[in-house]
Design a protein around this motif. Structure first.
Motif, mmCIF file in Angstrom:
data_model
loop_
_atom_site.group_PDB
_atom_site.id
_atom_site.type_symbol
_atom_site.label_atom_id
_atom_site.label_comp_id
_atom_site.label_asym_id
_atom_site.label_seq_id
_atom_site.Cartn_x
_atom_site.Cartn_y
_atom_site.Cartn_z
ATOM 1 N N ARG A 98 13.230 6.538 5.365
ATOM 2 C CA ARG A 98 13.886 5.637 6.305
ATOM 3 C C ARG A 98 15.156 6.328 6.771
ATOM 4 O O ARG A 98 15.843 6.955 5.962
ATOM 5 N N GLY A 157 21.891 3.114 -1.851
ATOM 6 C CA GLY A 157 20.707 2.299 -2.128
ATOM 7 C C GLY A 157 20.759 1.738 -3.534
ATOM 8 O O GLY A 157 21.357 2.347 -4.443
ATOM 9 N N GLY A 184 17.840 0.680 -5.241
ATOM 10 C CA GLY A 184 16.460 0.588 -5.714
ATOM 11 C C GLY A 184 16.239 1.583 -6.853
ATOM 12 O O GLY A 184 17.153 2.323 -7.238
ATOM 13 N N ALA A 210 17.078 5.304 -6.186
ATOM 14 C CA ALA A 210 18.496 5.648 -6.336
ATOM 15 C C ALA A 210 18.824 5.878 -7.814
ATOM 16 O O ALA A 210 19.527 6.830 -8.168
ATOM 17 N N ASP A 263 16.738 6.826 -10.194
ATOM 18 C CA ASP A 263 16.105 8.093 -10.620
ATOM 19 C C ASP A 263 17.008 9.272 -10.275
ATOM 20 O O ASP A 263 17.250 10.157 -11.103
ATOM 21 N N ARG A 289 24.692 -2.099 -0.582
ATOM 22 C CA ARG A 289 25.426 -2.796 0.489
ATOM 23 C C ARG A 289 25.556 -4.294 0.178
ATOM 24 O O ARG A 289 26.371 -4.986 0.758
ATOM 25 N N ARG A 290 24.714 -4.765 -0.758
ATOM 26 C CA ARG A 290 24.848 -6.171 -1.188
ATOM 27 C C ARG A 290 25.347 -6.174 -2.644
ATOM 28 O O ARG A 290 25.880 -5.197 -3.111
ATOM 29 N N GLU A 326 21.399 -8.997 -5.747
ATOM 30 C CA GLU A 326 20.409 -8.594 -4.740
ATOM 31 C C GLU A 326 19.831 -7.210 -5.018
ATOM 32 O O GLU A 326 18.924 -6.765 -4.309
ATOM 33 N N GLU A 328 14.646 0.332 -16.035
ATOM 34 C CA GLU A 328 15.225 1.533 -15.422
ATOM 35 C C GLU A 328 16.757 1.464 -15.434
ATOM 36 O O GLU A 328 17.424 2.456 -15.696
ATOM 37 N N ALA A 383 18.891 6.854 -0.493
ATOM 38 C CA ALA A 383 17.665 6.344 -1.143
ATOM 39 C C ALA A 383 17.445 4.927 -0.625
ATOM 40 O O ALA A 383 17.554 3.952 -1.369
ATOM 41 N N GLY A 401 14.756 3.724 1.054
ATOM 42 C CA GLY A 401 13.374 3.315 1.277
ATOM 43 C C GLY A 401 12.611 4.344 2.098
ATOM 44 O O GLY A 401 13.189 5.276 2.668
ATOM 45 N N TYR A 402 11.291 4.161 2.102
ATOM 46 C CA TYR A 402 10.379 5.104 2.746
ATOM 47 C C TYR A 402 9.649 4.428 3.893
ATOM 48 O O TYR A 402 9.696 3.207 4.050
ATOM 49 N N SER A 458 6.666 -0.558 -1.673
ATOM 50 C CA SER A 458 7.281 -1.361 -2.730
ATOM 51 C C SER A 458 6.342 -1.487 -3.916
ATOM 52 O O SER A 458 5.119 -1.307 -3.783
ATOM 53 N N VAL A 499 5.500 -0.968 -8.316
ATOM 54 C CA VAL A 499 5.336 0.142 -9.250
ATOM 55 C C VAL A 499 3.949 0.763 -9.027
ATOM 56 O O VAL A 499 3.189 0.307 -8.165
HETATM 57 P P1 NAP Z 1 13.778 -0.155 -2.501
HETATM 58 O O1 NAP Z 1 13.519 -0.704 -3.845
HETATM 59 O O2 NAP Z 1 13.252 -0.886 -1.333
HETATM 60 O O3 NAP Z 1 15.376 -0.019 -2.349
HETATM 61 C C1 NAP Z 1 15.978 0.408 -1.165
HETATM 62 C C2 NAP Z 1 17.459 0.155 -1.244
HETATM 63 O O4 NAP Z 1 18.056 0.714 -0.074
HETATM 64 C C3 NAP Z 1 17.843 -1.325 -1.257
HETATM 65 O O5 NAP Z 1 18.906 -1.497 -2.174
HETATM 66 C C4 NAP Z 1 18.317 -1.580 0.191
HETATM 67 O O6 NAP Z 1 19.302 -2.568 0.303
HETATM 68 C C5 NAP Z 1 18.943 -0.234 0.489
HETATM 69 N N1 NAP Z 1 19.074 0.025 1.916
HETATM 70 C C6 NAP Z 1 18.114 -0.010 2.865
HETATM 71 N N2 NAP Z 1 18.622 0.316 4.065
HETATM 72 C C7 NAP Z 1 19.930 0.558 3.865
HETATM 73 C C8 NAP Z 1 20.985 0.945 4.703
HETATM 74 N N3 NAP Z 1 20.786 1.162 5.995
HETATM 75 N N4 NAP Z 1 22.225 1.118 4.169
HETATM 76 C C9 NAP Z 1 22.431 0.889 2.854
HETATM 77 N N5 NAP Z 1 21.473 0.536 2.000
HETATM 78 C C10 NAP Z 1 20.233 0.373 2.495
HETATM 79 O O7 NAP Z 1 13.236 1.331 -2.312
HETATM 80 P P2 NAP Z 1 13.152 2.604 -3.266
HETATM 81 O O8 NAP Z 1 14.260 2.674 -4.231
HETATM 82 O O9 NAP Z 1 12.913 3.731 -2.336
HETATM 83 O O10 NAP Z 1 11.827 2.344 -4.100
HETATM 84 C C11 NAP Z 1 10.564 2.201 -3.469
HETATM 85 C C12 NAP Z 1 9.614 1.496 -4.440
HETATM 86 O O11 NAP Z 1 9.261 2.392 -5.495
HETATM 87 C C13 NAP Z 1 10.241 0.280 -5.083
HETATM 88 O O12 NAP Z 1 9.314 -0.746 -5.201
HETATM 89 C C14 NAP Z 1 10.634 0.802 -6.451
HETATM 90 O O13 NAP Z 1 10.730 -0.197 -7.463
HETATM 91 C C15 NAP Z 1 9.491 1.764 -6.723
HETATM 92 N N6 NAP Z 1 9.907 2.730 -7.748
HETATM 93 C C16 NAP Z 1 9.687 2.395 -9.037
HETATM 94 C C17 NAP Z 1 10.117 3.241 -10.029
HETATM 95 C C18 NAP Z 1 9.922 2.853 -11.454
HETATM 96 O O14 NAP Z 1 9.246 1.879 -11.732
HETATM 97 N N7 NAP Z 1 10.486 3.562 -12.413
HETATM 98 C C19 NAP Z 1 10.774 4.447 -9.731
HETATM 99 C C20 NAP Z 1 10.985 4.754 -8.391
HETATM 100 C C21 NAP Z 1 10.540 3.881 -7.403
HETATM 101 P P3 NAP Z 1 18.915 -4.055 0.766
HETATM 102 O O15 NAP Z 1 18.225 -4.670 -0.407
HETATM 103 O O16 NAP Z 1 20.241 -4.654 1.075
HETATM 104 O O17 NAP Z 1 18.006 -3.886 1.962
#
Ligand code: NAP
Length: 437
Positions: free
Chosen positions: A104, A148, A150, A153, A155, A193-194, A198, A205, A311, A313-314, A353, A355
Motif C-alpha cells: 500500500r 503501522g 499490524g 510492523a 515483525d 495513527r490511532r 484500535e 505477537e 507497514a 498493509g498490502y 488480512s 493469519v
Molecule cells: P494490518 O494488520 O492491516 O495493519 C496495517 C496497519 O497500517 C494498521 O495499523 C493501519 O492503521 C495502518 N495504516 C494503514 N494506512 C496507514 C497510513 N496511511 N498511515 C498510517 N498508518 C496506516 O496489515 P499488516 O500488518 O500488513 O498485516 C497483514 C495481515 O497479515 C494481517 O492480518 C496480520 O495479522 C497478518 N500477519 C500475521 C502475522 C502473525 O500471525 N504472526 C504476522 C504478519 C502478518 P488503521 O488501523 O488506522 O487503518
C-alpha cells in the motif's frame, strides 16, 4: 471425465485449495503453478525469519504436493511463460491464489526519499525473496521508524532489535543478518495513527516483545486507556483487553534496562518524511480518535531516524483482462467465484488480512463451487497440454522433486543453529539443479 485444475500461486491459499479439492472432487488432476522455483509463498517470503514454528506448516503442504494427482510447476510465470487465457483454454478450473504482493502506498511528502521502504519490499529483502535482494537498505543508522500497528510492523521491529544470537537461529540470509548484526540501530519506533484499542496486533505477537533479550518495549502510559469501552464486540474487546494488559507491562519497563528499545507510539500520524536526498526524520501529527477515525489535532513533533518502513498493509496487483476493485485491492468475486471456471482464494479474493490458516475456508468454498459447477466432470486436457506448451517455449520447469533438492542443499549448507541458508537468486537455483542434473 477427470476435472483438471490449475492453481496459480503456491502460498498457503493455493495449497489449502488443492487440499480441499482433493478431498471433495473425484480424482482431480491439480497443477500448482508458481512464478518462483520455490514453493510456499508467504510461508517462505513473508512469515518472519524468527518464526520458524509458523513455517512448519510447509510440511503439511509438502504432503499435499506429494499426493496423488498433484504436480508442482515452479519457475513458470503466468503472463510470461503462459497466459491466463491459455490456462483457461487448457484447464476446466483455474484458481487464482496469487496473494497481495504489493505495498500500500504511503503518500506523504518525502516518501520517495532514500531510506523509506514499503514492508513488502523490506520483509522480502530480509526473507531472501529474489525480487527484493537488491533492496539493500542502509541499516547504518541509530533509529528507525516502522509505520503501522499490524503484525507486520511488529515483525519488522522485532527482527531489527533482536540479539545477534537470536538472529543466528533464523533463516535470515547472510547479507541481511550481517547488515542487522553490525547495525548500530538502538531505537525502533512503531507508530499507530490511532490508539492502543484500535491496534491490529495479535496478542501473542505483541507479548513476544517482552521476551527480547536486548531490547525493552517502551510505551507512554498516558496513551493507555484505563478500560475498554462497552460498545466493542466480544472478540475485539478480548483482544483489546489483552493488548492493553501487555502494553501496561511495557509501560512498567525501564527503557534504559536494555541496550535497545522498541517504542510504541500511538495517536501518531506521519505527515512528512524529513531530510535531503535521504531520510533524516519523520514529522508526526498528534491525533485523537473520533468515530473510530484518526483525526489530526494540528500538534506536530519530529522523530529523527535514518530508516522508515511503512507497514501499512498490502494490495493485490491487477490482472490484465480481469476487473479490479481498486479500493479493496482485490479481484471482485462472489464467495470466491469470478466467472465460469475461474475462482479466487486467499488475499486476492478477500484482501490482505488474517493469519495463515485464514485461507483454509477459501479452499473449501472453491471446492464446493467446483462440485456444483461441474456435475458431470471436466472436459479439458490440463497437464499434458501445459507441459507441451512449456516445452515448446523452452521453460525450465522446477517440479517438486527439484525443489526438494534445493531444500536439501539449503539445509546442508546452513551453519547450526540456522535452519537453512536460502537460495536467494533464481539463476543460482537453476544452476544448482542443472549442475547436479
Ligand atoms: P494490518 O494488520 O492491516 O495493519 C496495517 C496497519 O497500517 C494498521 O495499523 C493501519 O492503521 C495502518 N495504516 C494503514 N494506512 C496507514 C497510513 N496511511 N498511515 C498510517 N498508518 C496506516 O496489515 P499488516 O500488518 O500488513 O498485516 C497483514 C495481515 O497479515 C494481517 O492480518 C496480520 O495479522 C497478518 N500477519 C500475521 C502475522 C502473525 O500471525 N504472526 C504476522 C504478519 C502478518 P488503521 O488501523 O488506522 O487503518
Amino acid at each position: 471425465m477427470t476435472i483438471t485444475v490449475a492453481i496459480i500461486g503456491s502460498g498457503p491459499a493455493g495449497f489449502y485449495a488443492a487440499d480441499a479439492i482433493v478431498k471433495s472432487v473425484d480424482n482431480p488432476v491439480i497443477d500448482i503453478i508458481e512464478r518462483l522455483p520455490t514453493p510456499y509463498g508467504l510461508i517462505r517470503g513473508g512469515v518472519a525469519p524468527d518464526h520458524q514454528t509458523t513455517k512448519k506448516v510447509a510440511k503439511k503442504f509438502e504432503k499435499t504436493a506429494l499426493g496423488d494427482g498433484i504436480q508442482y510447476f515452479g519457475n513458470v510465470e503466468v503472463g510470461r511463460d503462459v497466459t491466463l487465457d491459455e490456462l483457461r483454454e487448457i484447464y476446466d478450473v483455474v484458481i487464482l491464489a496469487v496473494g497481495a504482493p504489493a505495498d500500500r502506498v504511503l503518500s506523504i511528502p518525502g516518501s520517495d526519499k532514500i531510506g523509506v521502504h514499503g514492508s513488502a519490499a523490506f520483509v522480502g529483502w530480509y526473507n531472501g525473496h529474489p525480487d527484493f535482494v537488491e533492496l539493500d537498505p542502509d541499516l547504518n543508522v541509530e533509529a528507525a521508524v516502522v509505520i503501522g500497528n499490524g503484525n507486520v510492523a511488529l515483525d519488522i521491529a522485532r527482527v531489527l532489535v533482536r540479539s545477534n544470537s537470536g538472529r543466528a537461529r533464523t533463516d535470515l540470509p547472510p547479507y541481511a543478518r550481517g547488515a542487522m548484526d553490525t547495525s548500530p540501530i538502538k531505537d525502533v519506533h512503531v507508530l499507530g495513527r490511532r490508539g492502543p484499542l484500535e491496534a491490529k496486533f495479535t496478542n501473542v505477537e505483541l507479548r513476544e516483545m517482552l521476551e527480547l533479550t536486548e531490547a525493552a518495549p517502551v510505551v507512554d502510559a498516558s496513551h493507555l486507556p484505563g478500560s475498554v469501552p462497552d460498545d466493542m464486540d466480544d472478540r475485539e474487546r478480548r483482544l483489546a483487553e489483552r493488548n492493553l494488559e501487555t502494553l501496561r507491562a511495557f509501560s512498567e519497563r525501564d527503557p534504559n534496562s536494555m541496550p535497545k528499545r522498541a517504542h510504541f507510539g500511538f495517536y501518531a500520524m506521519p505527515v512528512e518524511i524529513l531530510g535531503g536526498e535521504r531520510v533524516e526524520g519523520i514529522r508526526i501529527e498528534r491525533t485523537k480518535v473520533e468515530g473510530g477515525n484518526a483525526v489530526g489535532t494540528g500538534e506536530t513533533f519530529d522523530i529523527p531516524c535514518g530508516l522508515v518502513v511503512a507497514a501499512i498493509g498490502y494490495r493485490a496487483d491487477p490482472i490484465p483482462g480481469l476487473p479490479y476493485d481498486e479500493k479493496r485491492g482485490i479481484i471482485p468475486n462472489d464467495a470466491g467465484k469470478i466467472d465460469g471456471g475461474l475462482y479466487a482464494v486467499g488475499w486476492i479474493k478477500r484482501g490482505p488480512s488474517g493469519v495463515i490458516s485464514s485461507s483454509r475456508p477459501d479452499g473449501a468454498e472453491v471446492a464446493e463451487h467446483i462440485v456444483r459447477d461441474f456435475p458431470s466432470g471436466g472436459s479439458k486436457p490440463g497437464r499434458d497440454a501445459l507441459s507441451g506448451l512449456l516445452d515448446e517455449r523452452g521453460v525450465r520447469v522446477v517440479h517438486f522433486e527439484d525443489w526438494k533438492r534445493l531444500e536439501t542443499e539449503e539445509e546442508a549448507r546452513a551453519a547450526q543453529p540456522q535452519p537453512r541458508e536460502k537460495f536467494t537468486a533464481i539463476d543460482d537455483m537453476i544452476d544448482h539443479l542443472e549442475e547436479r542434473g
